[in-house]
Motif scaffolding. Structure first.
Motif, PDB file in Angstrom:
ATOM      1  N   PRO A  52       0.739  -1.764  -0.249  1.00  0.00           N
ATOM      2  CA  PRO A  52       0.201   0.559   0.305  1.00  0.00           C
ATOM      3  C   PRO A  52       0.719   1.167  -0.301  1.00  0.00           C
ATOM      4  CG  PRO A  52      -0.330  -1.111   1.944  1.00  0.00           C
ATOM      5  CD  PRO A  52       0.867  -1.046   1.314  1.00  0.00           C
ATOM      6  N   ALA A  53      -0.181   1.935  -0.482  1.00  0.00           N
ATOM      7  CA  ALA A  53       0.893   3.790  -0.625  1.00  0.00           C
ATOM      8  C   ALA A  53       0.845   4.322   1.256  1.00  0.00           C
ATOM      9  CB  ALA A  53      -0.537   4.680  -1.433  1.00  0.00           C
ATOM     10  N   PRO A  54       1.684   4.875   1.287  1.00  0.00           N
ATOM     11  CA  PRO A  54       1.924   5.419   2.798  1.00  0.00           C
ATOM     12  C   PRO A  54       0.366   6.023   3.257  1.00  0.00           C
ATOM     13  CG  PRO A  54       3.939   6.500   1.443  1.00  0.00           C
ATOM     14  CD  PRO A  54       2.745   5.895   0.564  1.00  0.00           C
ATOM     15  N   HIS A  55      -0.052   5.092   4.605  1.00  0.00           N
ATOM     16  CA  HIS A  55      -1.743   5.677   4.932  1.00  0.00           C
ATOM     17  C   HIS A  55      -1.678   5.881   6.534  1.00  0.00           C
ATOM     18  CE1 HIS A  55      -0.812   1.739   4.895  1.00  0.00           C
ATOM     19  NE2 HIS A  55      -2.453   1.709   5.619  1.00  0.00           N
ATOM     20  N   THR A  56      -2.376   6.341   6.587  1.00  0.00           N
ATOM     21  CA  THR A  56      -2.625   7.230   8.073  1.00  0.00           C
ATOM     22  C   THR A  56      -3.676   6.177   8.565  1.00  0.00           C
ATOM     23  OG1 THR A  56      -1.495   9.162   8.432  1.00  0.00           O
ATOM     24  CG2 THR A  56      -2.910   8.155  10.545  1.00  0.00           C
ATOM     25  N   ALA A 129     -13.873  -0.273  -7.157  1.00  0.00           N
ATOM     26  CA  ALA A 129     -13.541   1.178  -7.008  1.00  0.00           C
ATOM     27  C   ALA A 129     -11.730   0.493  -7.939  1.00  0.00           C
ATOM     28  CB  ALA A 129     -13.134   1.338  -5.502  1.00  0.00           C
ATOM     29  N   ASP A 130     -11.980   1.296  -8.564  1.00  0.00           N
ATOM     30  CA  ASP A 130     -10.556   0.531 -10.034  1.00  0.00           C
ATOM     31  C   ASP A 130      -9.682   1.820 -10.377  1.00  0.00           C
ATOM     32  OD1 ASP A 130     -11.584   2.073 -11.075  1.00  0.00           O
ATOM     33  OD2 ASP A 130     -12.293   0.085 -12.588  1.00  0.00           O
ATOM     34  N   THR A 131      -9.748   3.209  -8.902  1.00  0.00           N
ATOM     35  CA  THR A 131      -8.681   4.558  -9.476  1.00  0.00           C
ATOM     36  C   THR A 131      -8.909   4.928  -7.539  1.00  0.00           C
ATOM     37  OG1 THR A 131     -10.457   6.071  -9.460  1.00  0.00           O
ATOM     38  CG2 THR A 131      -9.876   5.284 -11.540  1.00  0.00           C
ATOM     39  N   PRO A 132      -7.101   5.222  -7.674  1.00  0.00           N
ATOM     40  CA  PRO A 132      -7.312   5.866  -6.233  1.00  0.00           C
ATOM     41  C   PRO A 132      -8.305   6.987  -5.794  1.00  0.00           C
ATOM     42  CG  PRO A 132      -5.200   6.280  -8.144  1.00  0.00           C
ATOM     43  CD  PRO A 132      -6.307   5.861  -8.877  1.00  0.00           C
ATOM     44  N   ILE A 145      -6.303   8.154   6.349  1.00  0.00           N
ATOM     45  CA  ILE A 145      -5.498   9.326   5.395  1.00  0.00           C
ATOM     46  C   ILE A 145      -3.943   8.371   4.328  1.00  0.00           C
ATOM     47  CG2 ILE A 145      -4.490  10.608   5.529  1.00  0.00           C
ATOM     48  CD1 ILE A 145      -5.461  11.361   8.568  1.00  0.00           C
ATOM     49  N   ASN A 146      -4.730   8.897   3.578  1.00  0.00           N
ATOM     50  CA  ASN A 146      -3.969   8.328   2.689  1.00  0.00           C
ATOM     51  C   ASN A 146      -3.030   8.972   1.697  1.00  0.00           C
ATOM     52  OD1 ASN A 146      -2.733   6.844   0.133  1.00  0.00           O
ATOM     53  ND2 ASN A 146      -4.472   5.642  -0.339  1.00  0.00           N
ATOM     54  N   GLU A 147      -2.118   8.995   1.794  1.00  0.00           N
ATOM     55  CA  GLU A 147      -1.086  10.474   1.539  1.00  0.00           C
ATOM     56  C   GLU A 147      -0.759  10.456   0.228  1.00  0.00           C
ATOM     57  OE1 GLU A 147      -0.086  11.877   3.776  1.00  0.00           O
ATOM     58  OE2 GLU A 147      -0.492  10.134   5.360  1.00  0.00           O
TER      59      GLU A 147
END
Length: 149
Positions: A52-56, A129-132, A145-147
């Motif tokens: 995953p992308a950095p997230h909180t 869901a197929d896009t950021p 929260i996705n950075e």
């Protein structure tokens, strides 16, 4: 403390299959709805180089146990590698990410407390869901929260 009164059973061949924001397969074993909010539980199967992308998370603590592969975790300013057998506990309100750095598919078992963020995987699968941007809507509803978005 949340209490639930019925066993939650995830039997091979009858599990719920979902997917991560980066498209990896997830097997859902227990949800907050089934545990009266106490926890959520799943396994993630991660292709090499993925994560995953950095997230909180603003609600839950995550616990991962590496079953297969080697994962590189980032939590706050710390970075470390986690081979099979490693257990990693990630606190809420601290940005983190992880990636499978091995040449084989990785596998991790995960538990979150309180439960709820496992809905992310279920809702991605259910809505397609197929896009950021589409994933970010689901994450925001769940306090993630996705950075990257």
């Amino acid at each position: 403390m949340s209490h639930f009164v019925k066993a939650v059973v995830s039997t091979p061949g009858h599990q719920r299959i979902a997917r991560t924001p980066f498209g990896a397969r997830v097997v859902i074993h227990a949800t907050a709805a089934e545990t009266n909010g106490a926890f959520g539980m799943w396994e993630t199967f991660t292709p090499p180089g993925q994560g995953p992308a950095p997230h909180t998370h603003t609600r839950e603590t995550e616990v991962f146990r590496v079953v297969k592969g080697v994962y590189r975790f980032r939590c706050g300013g710390e970075e470390f590698d986690a081979p099979p057998g490693t257990v990693v506990t990630l606190p809420p309100f601290v940005e983190h990410s992880w990636k499978n750095i091995s040449d084989e598919d990785g596998q991790m078992f995960a538990v979150v407390s309180p439960g709820g963020c496992e809905r992310l995987f279920i809702d991605i699968e259910a809505t397609g869901a197929d896009t950021p941007e589409k994933v970010a809507v689901i994450e925001a509803r769940l306090g993630i929260i996705n950075e990257a978005t």
